[in-house]
Design a protein around this motif. Structure first.
Motif, short mmCIF file in Angstrom:
data_model
loop_
_atom_site.label_atom_id
_atom_site.label_comp_id
_atom_site.label_asym_id
_atom_site.label_seq_id
_atom_site.Cartn_x
_atom_site.Cartn_y
_atom_site.Cartn_z
N UNK A 191 0.84 -1.20 0.00
CA UNK A 191 0.00 0.00 0.00
C UNK A 191 0.87 1.25 0.00
N UNK A 192 0.63 2.18 -0.94
CA UNK A 192 1.43 3.41 -0.98
C UNK A 192 1.20 4.31 0.23
N UNK A 193 0.14 4.07 0.99
CA UNK A 193 -0.07 4.86 2.21
C UNK A 193 1.06 4.64 3.21
N UNK A 194 1.79 3.53 3.07
CA UNK A 194 2.88 3.23 3.98
C UNK A 194 4.15 4.02 3.66
N UNK A 195 4.17 4.68 2.50
CA UNK A 195 5.30 5.57 2.21
C UNK A 195 4.81 6.94 1.75
N UNK A 196 3.65 7.34 2.28
CA UNK A 196 3.18 8.71 2.15
C UNK A 196 2.45 9.07 0.88
N UNK A 197 1.95 8.07 0.14
CA UNK A 197 1.20 8.35 -1.07
C UNK A 197 -0.18 7.70 -0.99
#
Length: 259
Positions: A75-81
């Motif tokens: 999940x890109x939420x894990x690197x700020x996206x």
């Protein structure tokens, strides 16, 4: 002597009205036949189901960790996206299991081999980012798998990688270049602190990393050595090196426990 044991975190899959904890056979078979270690699948639970000390309880019972590839993306939420439909599918339970397992295995000094999605999880777990749909970036090759009903074609060895001059993988794989079967549409973007690049393809995409200062074998590769681990020499050598590290760790635990 009994085989050393490694943990492989599962993916979650919905089939027949159930949620399954599953891992592709090719990883487990490569672990058993090429690395000569016994694989055990760790269920992928959401973060609120993992209790304090649960990861350590898993790691105290194994001698190594292998992070497999998967159909899902980190999940890109894990690197700020933000997540989006084009970049999916996602598997949040896999993320909630693999990333802390990676961090804790490194803290414990447990041998780690991270493959495909695994190298991406390793990078994110240590603070890096991912580049998505890399085939659309200027100057990049198309790293996606060929379309075919034949798995041997999909996992065909077709790309050349080039080792960094000081790469430890030169000794493991037996040369400064190797042919691999890389099939992916995202890759390491910003390299995480504490990782060193071991190999790239000709377009500069990172294909292998190691963990700086790791207490044991800690390697991530973007390609799929598990598929040809019994017949392709570089693939076999990588799994043999991992298996040797796992057995060394198991032996050191036995010596420590006998004191």
């Amino acid at each position: 002597m009994t085989r050393a044991i490694i943990a492989i975190p599962a993916d979650t899959r919905e089939m027949d009205g159930y949620v399954w904890h599953a891992s592709p056979d090719q990883y487990a078979t490569a672990a058993l036949k090429a690395a000569d270690v016994l694989p055990m699948i760790v269920p992928a639970f959401a973060s609120d189901l993992w209790g304090d000390g649960d990861m350590d309880a898993v790691l105290n019972r194994v001698d190594g960790v292998m992070i497999s590839g998967a159909r899902s993306n980190v999940s890109p939420t894990l690197y700020g996206e933000a997540e989006n439909a084009e970049n999916g599918p996602y598997d949040p339970a896999r993320d909630a299991t693999s990333l802390p397992l990676i961090r804790r295995s490194l803290e414990h000094g447990i041998p780690l081999l991270a493959i495909c999605r695994g190298i991406q999880e390793l990078n994110v777990a240590l603070g890096g980012t991912l580049a998505t749909e890399i085939q659309d970036l200027p100057g990049n090759l198309d790293h996606r798998r060929p379309e075919s009903d034949d798995a041997d074609v999909r996992f065909g060895i077709r790309q050349e990688i080039f080792m960094e001059p000081d790469s430890c993988l030169i000794g493991v794989l037996g040369g400064e270049t190797a042919k691999v079967n890389s099939l992916h549409r995202q890759a390491i973007g910003e390299l995480a602190p504490g990782l060193s690049v071991e190999a790239r393809t000709e377009d500069g995409v990172i294909e292998a990393v190691t963990v700086d200062g790791a207490r044991a074998f800690a390697v991530g590769v973007q390609w799929h050595p598990e598929y040809w681990a019994q017949s392709d020499n570089p693939s076999k050598r990588l799994f043999e090196a991992f298996g040797d590290a796992v057995r060394d760790h198991a032996a050191s635990k036995r010596r420590w426990n006998s004191i």
